[in-house]
Write an enzyme that holds these catalytic residues in place. Structure first.
Site, short mmCIF file in Angstrom:
data_model
loop_
_atom_site.label_atom_id
_atom_site.label_comp_id
_atom_site.label_asym_id
_atom_site.label_seq_id
_atom_site.Cartn_x
_atom_site.Cartn_y
_atom_site.Cartn_z
N GLY A 88 10.21 126.40 119.20
CA GLY A 88 10.54 126.52 120.45
C GLY A 88 9.88 125.79 121.70
N ARG A 89 10.40 125.89 122.55
CA ARG A 89 9.89 125.11 123.75
C ARG A 89 9.28 126.20 124.80
NH1 ARG A 89 11.33 122.35 120.83
NH2 ARG A 89 12.88 120.37 120.93
N LYS B 25 6.73 126.56 128.49
CA LYS B 25 6.66 126.02 129.69
C LYS B 25 5.52 125.08 129.81
CE LYS B 25 5.96 127.06 134.65
NZ LYS B 25 4.79 127.67 135.53
N PHE B 26 4.69 125.24 128.83
CA PHE B 26 3.32 124.31 128.75
C PHE B 26 3.55 123.38 127.67
CE2 PHE B 26 1.88 126.12 132.87
CZ PHE B 26 2.03 127.24 132.70
N HIS C 4 5.05 122.72 123.32
CA HIS C 4 6.05 123.24 122.38
C HIS C 4 5.39 124.06 121.35
CE1 HIS C 4 8.37 119.32 123.36
NE2 HIS C 4 8.60 120.22 124.25
N VAL C 5 6.05 124.90 120.54
CA VAL C 5 5.60 125.50 119.32
C VAL C 5 6.14 125.07 117.95
CG1 VAL C 5 4.98 127.78 118.53
CG2 VAL C 5 5.47 127.60 120.76
N ASP D 247 2.27 142.65 130.59
CA ASP D 247 3.75 141.71 130.49
C ASP D 247 4.34 142.10 129.61
OD1 ASP D 247 3.83 138.16 130.78
OD2 ASP D 247 5.06 139.69 131.64
MG LIG Z 1 5.41 135.10 128.37
#
Ligand SMILES: [Mg+2]
Ligand SMILES: O=C(O)c1cc(-c2cccc(F)c2)nc2ccccc12
EC number: 2.7.11.1
Length: 273
Positions: free
Chosen positions: A21-22, A24-25, A27-28, A137
């Site tokens: 996955g992508r 915000k900071f 990739h995984v 969160d």
């Molecule tokens: Mg999050």
């Protein structure tokens, strides 16, 4: 801590697989630790982007908190390392992926599936609160599904050790309780509110205070403008539980251990979670 906790990791310890996955900071990636053949998820974050977004302290806090938590419904963080340009987080691999995609696909979940998820999250949060950790969160985007279909809380980026409370916000308002949107003092009961929002969204497919305009969502949250649409058919017992969690006065929200004894949970949740 185990020997693994002290080990200094580096990229050559891993065979890198497909992109999962992508973020915000960065990739995984799926990865295999060479010595143990253990499959992990390697989250790669770019230092420049972390600096630009001023989230370095948040990342260090996330790593510090998540690496010390051990619970079947909390995604493990095995360790981290960094090189010139990147920070790498060595995470548990959740084989069935992201919950929000599953919810989009199913539209909404059955009461049995919703109650099983809510009960497992309540147990994970009881564990966190016992360690003075608030997640802050809880939302579908931060939940992953393990190989046996069990939920895993990921992304402790907004979590805090309750000895220092932060009130900086970003991202969707939908899951924030009144005291956070009104930016007053808050405590572990913020997670009870968010779990109530999540329970509603599991059953109806949308969060209860959703609105087109930010300002309307804000107003609906602080007024606790809670309505239950006639479809899909949801049992009165489920509505009772949600109504006891989405209470403006944080001290009056149903405590998590009482949630686990609620008839809707007892009658619908699969004990194995
Ligand atoms: Mg999050
Ligand atoms: O160059 C560094 O020393 C560095 C270290 C870390 C870091 C250190 C421990 C845990 C963690 F999650 C992150 N994060 C960074 C973010 C931006 C720029 C530099 C750094």
């Amino acid at each position: 801590a185990s020997a693994a906790a002290q080990k200094r990791w580096n990229l050559s310890d891993f065979d890198i697989g497909k992109a999962l996955g992508r973020g915000k900071f960065g990739h995984v990636y799926l990865a295999r630790e060479k010595r143990s053949n253990h499959i992990v998820a390697l989250k790669v974050l770019f230092k420049t982007q972390l600096q630009e977004s001023q989230v370095e302290h948040q990342l260090r806090r996330e790593v510090e908190i998540q690496s010390h938590l051990r619970h079947p419904n909390i995604l493990r963080l095995y360790g981290y390392f960094y090189d010139q340009k990147r920070v790498y987080l060595i995470l548990e691999y959740a084989a069935r992926g992201e919950l929000y995609k599953e919810l989009q696909k199913c539209k909404y979940f059955s009461e049995r599936r919703a109650a099983t998820y809510v009960a497992s999250l309540a147990r994970a949060l009881i564990y966190c609160h016992g360690k003075h950790v608030i997640h802050r969160d809880i939302k579908p985007e931060n939940l992953l599904i393990g190989a046996q279909g069990e939920l895993k809380i990921a992304d402790f980026g907004w979590s805090v050790h309750t000895f220092n409370r932060r009130r900086t916000m970003c991202g969707t308002l939908d899951y924030l309780p009144p005291e956070m949107v009104e930016s007053v003092e808050h405590d572990a009961s913020v997670d009870i509110w968010s779990l109530g929002i999540l329970c509603y969204e599991f059953l109806y497919g949308v969060p209860p205070f959703e609105a087109v305009e930010h300002s309307d969502t804000y107003r609906r949250i602080v007024q606790v403008d809670l309505k239950f649409p006639p479809t899909p058919i949801v049992s009165p017992s489920a509505k009772d539980l949600i109504s006891q969690m989405l209470v403006k006065e944080s001290a009056k929200r149903l405590p998590l251990h009482k949630l686990l004894e609620h008839p809707w949970i007892v009658q619908n949740a699969d004990p194995s979670g």
